[in-house]
Design a protein around this motif. Structure first.
Motif, mmCIF file in Angstrom:
data_model
loop_
_atom_site.group_PDB
_atom_site.id
_atom_site.type_symbol
_atom_site.label_atom_id
_atom_site.label_comp_id
_atom_site.label_asym_id
_atom_site.label_seq_id
_atom_site.Cartn_x
_atom_site.Cartn_y
_atom_site.Cartn_z
ATOM 1 N N HIS A 199 44.716 49.427 46.896
ATOM 2 C CA HIS A 199 44.134 48.287 47.604
ATOM 3 C C HIS A 199 44.819 47.021 47.091
ATOM 4 C CE1 HIS A 199 40.511 46.350 49.614
ATOM 5 N NE2 HIS A 199 41.124 45.337 49.027
ATOM 6 N N LYS A 200 45.597 46.385 47.958
ATOM 7 C CA LYS A 200 46.355 45.203 47.560
ATOM 8 C C LYS A 200 45.458 43.966 47.550
ATOM 9 C CE LYS A 200 50.127 47.702 47.744
ATOM 10 N NZ LYS A 200 50.428 48.559 46.617
ATOM 11 N N ILE A 201 45.614 43.159 46.511
ATOM 12 C CA ILE A 201 44.971 41.849 46.458
ATOM 13 C C ILE A 201 45.993 40.839 46.956
ATOM 14 C CG2 ILE A 201 43.756 40.189 45.021
ATOM 15 C CD1 ILE A 201 42.433 42.981 45.279
ATOM 16 N N MET A 202 45.650 40.155 48.048
ATOM 17 C CA MET A 202 46.646 39.350 48.762
ATOM 18 C C MET A 202 46.333 37.858 48.710
ATOM 19 S SD MET A 202 47.071 41.805 52.117
ATOM 20 C CE MET A 202 45.339 42.281 52.176
ATOM 21 N N VAL A 203 47.370 37.062 48.952
ATOM 22 C CA VAL A 203 47.173 35.631 49.171
ATOM 23 C C VAL A 203 46.287 35.490 50.411
ATOM 24 C CG1 VAL A 203 48.299 33.427 49.686
ATOM 25 C CG2 VAL A 203 49.430 35.112 48.205
ATOM 26 N N PRO A 204 45.187 34.741 50.338
ATOM 27 C CA PRO A 204 44.273 34.636 51.489
ATOM 28 C C PRO A 204 44.998 34.298 52.792
ATOM 29 C CG PRO A 204 43.283 33.614 49.573
ATOM 30 C CD PRO A 204 44.696 33.992 49.176
ATOM 31 N N GLY A 213 43.791 44.807 33.695
ATOM 32 C CA GLY A 213 42.471 44.943 33.087
ATOM 33 C C GLY A 213 41.403 45.087 34.137
ATOM 34 N N GLN A 214 40.147 45.034 33.708
ATOM 35 C CA GLN A 214 39.016 45.211 34.617
ATOM 36 C C GLN A 214 38.401 43.856 34.972
ATOM 37 O OE1 GLN A 214 36.345 48.103 32.753
ATOM 38 N NE2 GLN A 214 37.321 49.716 33.963
ATOM 39 N N TYR A 215 38.223 43.639 36.290
ATOM 40 C CA TYR A 215 37.658 42.385 36.780
ATOM 41 C C TYR A 215 36.714 42.699 37.940
ATOM 42 C CZ TYR A 215 41.825 40.573 34.383
ATOM 43 O OH TYR A 215 42.803 40.302 33.469
ATOM 44 N N ASN A 216 35.727 41.814 38.152
ATOM 45 C CA ASN A 216 34.925 41.937 39.368
ATOM 46 C C ASN A 216 35.548 41.092 40.469
ATOM 47 O OD1 ASN A 216 33.961 39.227 39.242
ATOM 48 N ND2 ASN A 216 32.327 39.837 37.837
ATOM 49 N N ILE A 217 34.999 41.197 41.668
ATOM 50 C CA ILE A 217 35.658 40.571 42.820
ATOM 51 C C ILE A 217 35.555 39.046 42.820
ATOM 52 C CG2 ILE A 217 35.370 42.600 44.293
ATOM 53 C CD1 ILE A 217 33.017 41.176 45.630
ATOM 54 N N LYS A 228 30.553 45.379 40.226
ATOM 55 C CA LYS A 228 31.471 46.473 39.908
ATOM 56 C C LYS A 228 32.806 45.936 39.386
ATOM 57 C CE LYS A 228 33.658 50.588 41.872
ATOM 58 N NZ LYS A 228 33.779 51.493 43.038
ATOM 59 N N LEU A 229 33.339 46.620 38.370
ATOM 60 C CA LEU A 229 34.627 46.236 37.797
ATOM 61 C C LEU A 229 35.731 47.102 38.393
ATOM 62 C CD1 LEU A 229 33.635 45.796 34.033
ATOM 63 C CD2 LEU A 229 33.890 44.015 35.763
ATOM 64 N N TRP A 230 36.856 46.462 38.697
ATOM 65 C CA TRP A 230 38.002 47.146 39.282
ATOM 66 C C TRP A 230 39.194 47.056 38.335
ATOM 67 C CZ3 TRP A 230 37.332 49.608 43.941
ATOM 68 C CH2 TRP A 230 36.182 49.267 44.669
ATOM 69 N N ASP A 231 39.962 48.134 38.243
ATOM 70 C CA ASP A 231 41.159 48.158 37.398
ATOM 71 C C ASP A 231 42.298 47.454 38.120
ATOM 72 O OD1 ASP A 231 40.109 49.585 35.188
ATOM 73 O OD2 ASP A 231 40.216 51.434 36.362
ATOM 74 N N PHE A 232 42.607 46.247 37.673
ATOM 75 C CA PHE A 232 43.602 45.396 38.340
ATOM 76 C C PHE A 232 44.969 45.556 37.681
ATOM 77 C CE2 PHE A 232 45.900 41.310 38.434
ATOM 78 C CZ PHE A 232 46.047 41.155 39.804
ATOM 79 N N VAL A 270 45.098 26.255 43.213
ATOM 80 C CA VAL A 270 44.064 26.958 43.981
ATOM 81 C C VAL A 270 43.797 28.298 43.305
ATOM 82 C CG1 VAL A 270 43.382 27.856 46.234
ATOM 83 C CG2 VAL A 270 44.951 25.912 46.107
ATOM 84 N N ASN A 271 42.535 28.572 43.030
ATOM 85 C CA ASN A 271 42.150 29.845 42.421
ATOM 86 C C ASN A 271 41.996 30.925 43.490
ATOM 87 O OD1 ASN A 271 42.058 28.613 39.916
ATOM 88 N ND2 ASN A 271 39.860 28.211 40.012
ATOM 89 N N VAL A 272 42.486 32.114 43.189
ATOM 90 C CA VAL A 272 42.388 33.247 44.115
ATOM 91 C C VAL A 272 41.614 34.377 43.440
ATOM 92 C CG1 VAL A 272 43.672 34.980 45.430
ATOM 93 C CG2 VAL A 272 44.566 32.657 45.243
ATOM 94 N N THR A 273 40.619 34.909 44.135
ATOM 95 C CA THR A 273 39.849 36.054 43.645
ATOM 96 C C THR A 273 40.248 37.291 44.442
ATOM 97 O OG1 THR A 273 38.001 35.700 45.176
ATOM 98 C CG2 THR A 273 37.934 34.504 43.074
ATOM 99 N N MET A 274 39.534 38.399 44.213
ATOM 100 C CA MET A 274 39.845 39.629 44.935
ATOM 101 C C MET A 274 39.287 39.638 46.349
ATOM 102 S SD MET A 274 39.375 42.732 42.229
ATOM 103 C CE MET A 274 40.027 42.667 40.567
ATOM 104 N N THR A 275 38.446 38.678 46.689
ATOM 105 C CA THR A 275 37.798 38.689 47.995
ATOM 106 C C THR A 275 38.180 37.450 48.791
ATOM 107 O OG1 THR A 275 35.650 38.846 49.113
ATOM 108 C CG2 THR A 275 35.727 37.570 47.089
ATOM 109 N N GLN A 276 38.117 37.565 50.101
ATOM 110 C CA GLN A 276 38.377 36.444 50.996
ATOM 111 C C GLN A 276 37.594 36.655 52.290
ATOM 112 O OE1 GLN A 276 42.236 36.481 53.148
ATOM 113 N NE2 GLN A 276 42.819 38.186 51.803
#
Length: 583
Positions: A145-150, A166-170, A115-119, A185-191
């Motif tokens: 929904h906040k995308i946070m530093v892990p 834009g639109q990105y997946n997790i 699923k793509l999310w509007d970031f 360090v790379n950060v994604t939408m999930t942790q």
């Protein structure tokens, strides 16, 4: 290097493993069994021997089976897509399983990776950030929904790049951070985060300073719970614990709801799955499920999975709290969680405490309740987790260990009474035995004086006193008979009944009466207390009873009418005429 081992003993879900290297408490492992891998958790280490509890049925498991340790704890996957979902205690997505039950050794992905999310970015290159700081935002339903530093990051990082809107997946990188050593360090939408460790993504944790409105009069008026507070609902089976929780979930002043069904009967879980998607949120007019996550483990599931469900639910709550949201966690029932702890304690042959529960039961419950609360985030905003659990004491005995241990940890106590339930007086909360320690907080008293009305706490105490005197008068009437007591006893009793029928009792199926805002609660309580302050002159107890029954009927009709509508004032006019004639 990860350790391995061999199975040397099996007692139901408790498996003894001989290890070839170091293992740690609460470490995850997988046991090979008939071509499948069963997930388990280390609960005791003794030399080279480790006791692990398996989250699945151990049928077919044999001595000599291979065990692989993972060098990590049981973790929750955190990211966009948690809301509107149903999980078990291991965060398997129950909506994607292949049959009625998850197959043995089957583990599903908790989040949708396609699923793509509007970031939308929040942080900028060059910003200094620490764990739990906000990097960006996506819309999960209608909530931000906040995308946070892990949360696992230590120390200060510098934002090197942030993805454009834009639109990105997790799984896609949305930010690159540079640590103190100059490493990117790379950060994604999930942790991921271990469920049995509290998330510390905040600056401070002050005392609660405002109440959480539930729309339930017996709670908000007499024993309010604070936003970020803790409470529990003990009571015998069939007294309405689950229904009361559902009412609070639907009407409570919270932005995110997490329901944890820990060891519940399958029929109650099916009821949640079928009814919650149909419920309409009275605050937004949208489906309640859009801001709800359900964590479910039925009573026929292994003991370890039942224990894990409440920890997974609390971790998800802490995650949303770090976004600055108000979260409400409802656990049903913590008694079955405690029973799961007792089963494992007994299998390990530990020294038993009261009723064979673990000796440290009180400490375990207190530590869990302490994870709730209101917090001040790094950016100065606030978030909260309000926790209400139910307790199902055997035979309705409120002196048993789980209830007593929970009393020490929770600040609100809503005792359900079998006698009230038998009389169909719902919610069946005993107003005298129940209490809220938050009414003692100066911050809460000040908040109620400003938000509701000056002297509100004194009005509440006066109401409880009338109920208490009415109960004493009723006992005297039952012992001595209607004619054996003064008329003042009958008047006291019926004034307490007036409060009971108009304030305490509430129709959960009526569109208007099911949810009562604080403005209406203040208005009705003042009106009822004014009547209780009046002096009446009755010739006999039947006249007293009939008079108050008329008053109760009119006030109940006002509860069913839209607040301050023509119909509402029509009943109030009838009430005024009746009181003028009866004084």
């Amino acid at each position: 290097m990860k350790s391995t081992g061999k199975v040397t003993g099996i007692v139901s879900n408790l498996v003894t493993v001989l290890t070839d290297g170091p293992v740690s408490q609460n470490e995850l492992c997988f046991i090979e069994s008939e071509g499948t891998k069963l997930m388990a958790e280390v609960i005791k280490v003794n030399g080279k021997s480790a006791a692990v509890q398996v989250f699945e049925s151990t049928r077919g498991l044999k001595n000599g089976n291979t065990v692989e340790f993972e060098d990590r704890m049981l973790e929750a996957t955190l990211g966009p897509g948690l809301l509107s979902n149903c999980y078990d205690g291991l965060q398997n997505d129950l909506t994607t399983m292949t049959g009625v039950f998850l197959k043995r050794g089957e583990y599903t992905e908790p989040l949708d990776h396609e699923k793509l999310w509007d970031f939308t970015p929040i942080a900028k290159p060059g910003d200094k950030v620490v764990a739990a700081d906000w990097l960006g935002e996506v819309k999960e339903g209608w909530l931000p929904h906040k995308i946070m530093v892990p949360f696992s990051f230590k120390g200060e990082y510098t934002v090197k790049t942030v993805a454009s809107a834009g639109q990105y997946n997790i799984d896609q990188t949305i930010a690159v951070l540079t640590n103190a050593d100059g490493e990117d360090v790379n950060v994604t939408m999930t942790q991921k985060w271990p469920v049995k460790v509290a998330i510390k993504g905040y600056k401070e944790k002050p005392r609660p300073s405002r109440i959480m409105e539930t729309g339930v009069r017996v709670i908000d008026t007499l024993n309010p719970i604070a936003e970020g507070g803790t409470g529990f609902i003990p009571g015998p089976f069939g007294c309405g614990k689950t229904v009361l929780q559902h009412a609070i979930a639907k009407q409570g002043d919270a932005e995110v709801i997490v329901m944890a069904a820990c060891g519940e009967r399958a029929n109650e879980v099916v009821e949640i799955f079928t009814e919650f998607p149909e419920l309409i949120d009275p605050h937004t007019g949208r489906h309640l499920m859009e801001r709800t996550t359900i964590i479910c483990n039925t009573s026929n599931m292994p003991v370890a999975a039942r224990e894990a469900s409440v920890y997974t639910a609390m971790t998800i709550c802490e995650y949303y709290r770090a976004m600055g949201l108000k979260v409400l966690l409802l656990a049903d029932s913590t008694s079955r969680w405690a029973q799961a702890l007792r089963e494992m304690s007994n299998r390990m042959e530990e020294l038993p405490g009261a009723d064979a529960f673990p000796v440290d039961l009180s400490s375990i419950i207190s530590n869990f309740y302490a994870r709730a609360g209101m917090v001040v985030l790094n950016n100065g905003q606030t978030g909260s987790v309000t926790f209400i659990g139910t307790v199902s004491p055997a035979g309705g005995n409120l002196k048993e260990p789980v209830t007593e241990s929970t009393k020490k940890a929770a600040r609100c106590f809503y005792a359900l009474e079998q006698n009230r339930a038998d009389k169909k007086r719902y919610p069946a909360v005993n107003p005298i035995d129940s209490y809220s320690k938050y009414l003692e907080y100066p911050e809460i008293r000040e908040y109620l004086s400003e938000k509701v009305t000056p002297g509100w706490v004194e009005m509440v105490e006066k109401t409880k006193n009338i109920i208490r005197k009415g109960r004493d008068a009723n006992e005297q009437i039952n012992i001595l008979g209607d004619d054996g007591v003064p008329m003042s006893y009958h008047e006291l009793f019926w004034k307490s009944e007036l409060i009971d029928f108009v304030i305490l009792q509430q129709d959960a199926f009526d569109a208007i009466d099911s949810i009562t805002p604080m403005e209406r609660q203040e208005y009705m309580l003042k009106l009822v207390l004014e009547i209780c302050d009046m002096e009446f002159s009755f010739e006999d107890f039947e006249e007293c009873r009939n008079f108050f029954k008329e008053i109760i009927n009119l006030l109940r009709q006002m509860n069913y009418s839209e607040f301050k509508s023509d119909n509402f004032y029509n009943y109030q006019e009838k009430l005024t005429n009746l009181l003028n004639n009866g004084k």
